[in-house]
Design an enzyme around this catalytic site. Structure first.
Site, PDB file in Angstrom:
ATOM      1  N   LYS A 277       0.825  -1.210   0.000  1.00  0.00           N
ATOM      2  CA  LYS A 277       0.000   0.000   0.000  1.00  0.00           C
ATOM      3  C   LYS A 277       0.861   1.264   0.000  1.00  0.00           C
ATOM      4  CE  LYS A 277      -2.557   3.248   2.453  1.00  0.00           C
ATOM      5  NZ  LYS A 277      -2.355   4.069   3.637  1.00  0.00           N
ATOM      6  N   ASP A 296      -6.304  -0.038   0.919  1.00  0.00           N
ATOM      7  CA  ASP A 296      -6.304  -0.296   2.356  1.00  0.00           C
ATOM      8  C   ASP A 296      -7.727  -0.714   2.738  1.00  0.00           C
ATOM      9  OD1 ASP A 296      -7.753   2.030   2.205  1.00  0.00           O
ATOM     10  OD2 ASP A 296      -6.331   3.261   3.326  1.00  0.00           O
TER      11      ASP A 296
END
Length: 412
Positions: A277, A296
């Protein structure tokens, strides 16, 4: 003491560039979690650090206005001041005419320097906001492909992807692990105060440049940052900076702009504290990888809630496969600028911006109520009209029967 400037105090200290709000909304773009250096210092005025300078930005419907605060430590200004002082000393013993001529030459040189600064600053701003990308065209494309995006776009126009300095972006996002925006902002500010070069003071606020890789890699940094409340992230910051310098060199991060997306993401993931991420955030927000879609739990919820994305429903955490699959889902939906489109939905889902949604829904609700009232009124009018027609028919029938009865009586 210098103060934060405001547009209402006069335009003479401001410069502007043409840019409609549909192409850039400062209030959304600078506060949606891309960069952590900007604060609203007056109503609609945003002050922060970019390109080694402190800026205040604001906007009107068709222009972005900017003011750049000059640091006394800027080398070009020091150089000009020094030359002017040298000229004054050397020419004091010479005729006044020659002294004036020499000073005039120095003033012209300063004017050229200021003009160069002006052009450089405008270019910096255009590059930072990527104003070469036509956002309205992208919004139309995304809206045509995605009805949900089209509804959101009517409220959240002008959310633009920043093109940040790769070093600042990477080390800021290492701080985002298990964190929220306001706390990340505080950590990044403390990082800059501890390790960055001072730029200026405005009112009671000191502004600092982002630390260099060399400053971040120093062996004393981990202990320093732990004392400042960075926790386990302190080690990741220092070790990542050291690994970049020891293994790759100063220009490595900048060089990742010219390699393919997956190559850049995998390279970043070799650094301590950088997962998929964070790597995607850095790729999207500083390395020109517009197709990168950071995933996320927040974005996962958006996919499930608004797009009925069912894959991974039984999972409690985001696996590499799920990260890739959700990213591919959005890339297939939105195309090569999928990361930009995702940032609009992410922004629209932040709590701080929910009032914008509520404000737009009230007129819609009022319209629905008005429409319902109009329908009811129309129905009542129709009913009344039908009743009137029925009564008139009934009366006509009665009159007809009465005439027939009278006629019968006359015949009898």
């Amino acid at each position: 003491m210098a103060k934060h400037v405001v547009l209402s105090s006069g335009l003479n200290v401001w410069r502007s560039l043409a840019c409609a709000k549909s192409e850039l909304r400062l209030d959304l773009t600078l506060a949606c979690g891309q960069s952590f250096r900007w604060r609203e210092t007056a109503d609609g005025h945003w002050t922060g650090v970019m390109g080694g300078r402190a800026w205040t930005l604001t906007q009107t419907d068709d222009n972005v206005w900017y003011h750049v605060y000059k640091s006394q430590d800027r080398p070009e200004e020091q150089s000009v001041r020094k030359r002017r002082a040298d000229v004054s000393l050397q020419e004091q013993s010479k005729p006044e005419k020659r002294l004036k001529l020499a000073l005039k030459e120095e003033e012209e040189l300063l004017a050229v320097s200021i003009d160069q600064d002006t052009k450089e600053e405008e270019n910096l701003l255009r590059d930072y906001f990527q104003l070469n990308v036509k956002l309205e065209d992208l919004y139309r494309e995304w809206g045509a492909a995605d009805p949900h995006f089209k509804r959101i776009a009517n409220i959240f126009s002008g959310v633009r992807m920043l093109r940040q300095d790769p070093t600042e972006c990477l080390f800021s996002f290492i701080c985002t692990s298990n964190n929220h925006i306001s706390r990340i902002q505080g950590m990044v500010e403390r990082l800059c105060q501890a390790l960055g070069q001072p730029l200026c003071q405005l009112d009671e606020t000191h502004y600092y440049d982002f630390p260099s890789l060399s400053a971040l890699a120093d062996s004393s940094v981990e202990a320093c940052l732990r004392d400042l409340g960075f926790g386990y992230r302190a080690r990741f910051l220092q070790q990542s900076a050291k690994q970049i310098l020891d293994t790759h060199g100063l220009q490595w991060l900048q060089g990742l702009r010219s390699v393919p997306y997956l190559h850049a993401r995998n390279a970043l993931r070799t650094l301590p504290g950088v997962g998929t991420k964070v790597a995607d955030c850095v790729c999207l927000m500083s390395l020109d990888k517009a197709e990168a879609v950071p995933i996320d739990t927040h974005v996962w919820q958006i996919a499930k809630r608004d797009y009925k994305y069912a894959a991974g429903n039984g999972q409690k955490s985001i696996t590499e496969k799920l990260h890739r699959d959700i990213g591919d889902f959005f890339r297939n939906l939105w195309g090569p600028y999928a990361g930009w489109a995702q940032s609009v939905l992410f922004c629209a889902d932040l709590k701080k911006f929910q009032k914008l949604k509520e404000g737009s829904e009230r007129p819609n609700l009022k319209k629905e109520e008005d429409d319902e009232e109009a329908k009811m009124l129309k129905k009542k009018v129709k009913t009344a009209e039908n009743r009137k027609v029925k009564n008139e028919k009934s009366k006509s029938s009665c009159h007809g029967k009465a005439r027939m009865s009278v006629k019968g009586e006359e015949t009898v």
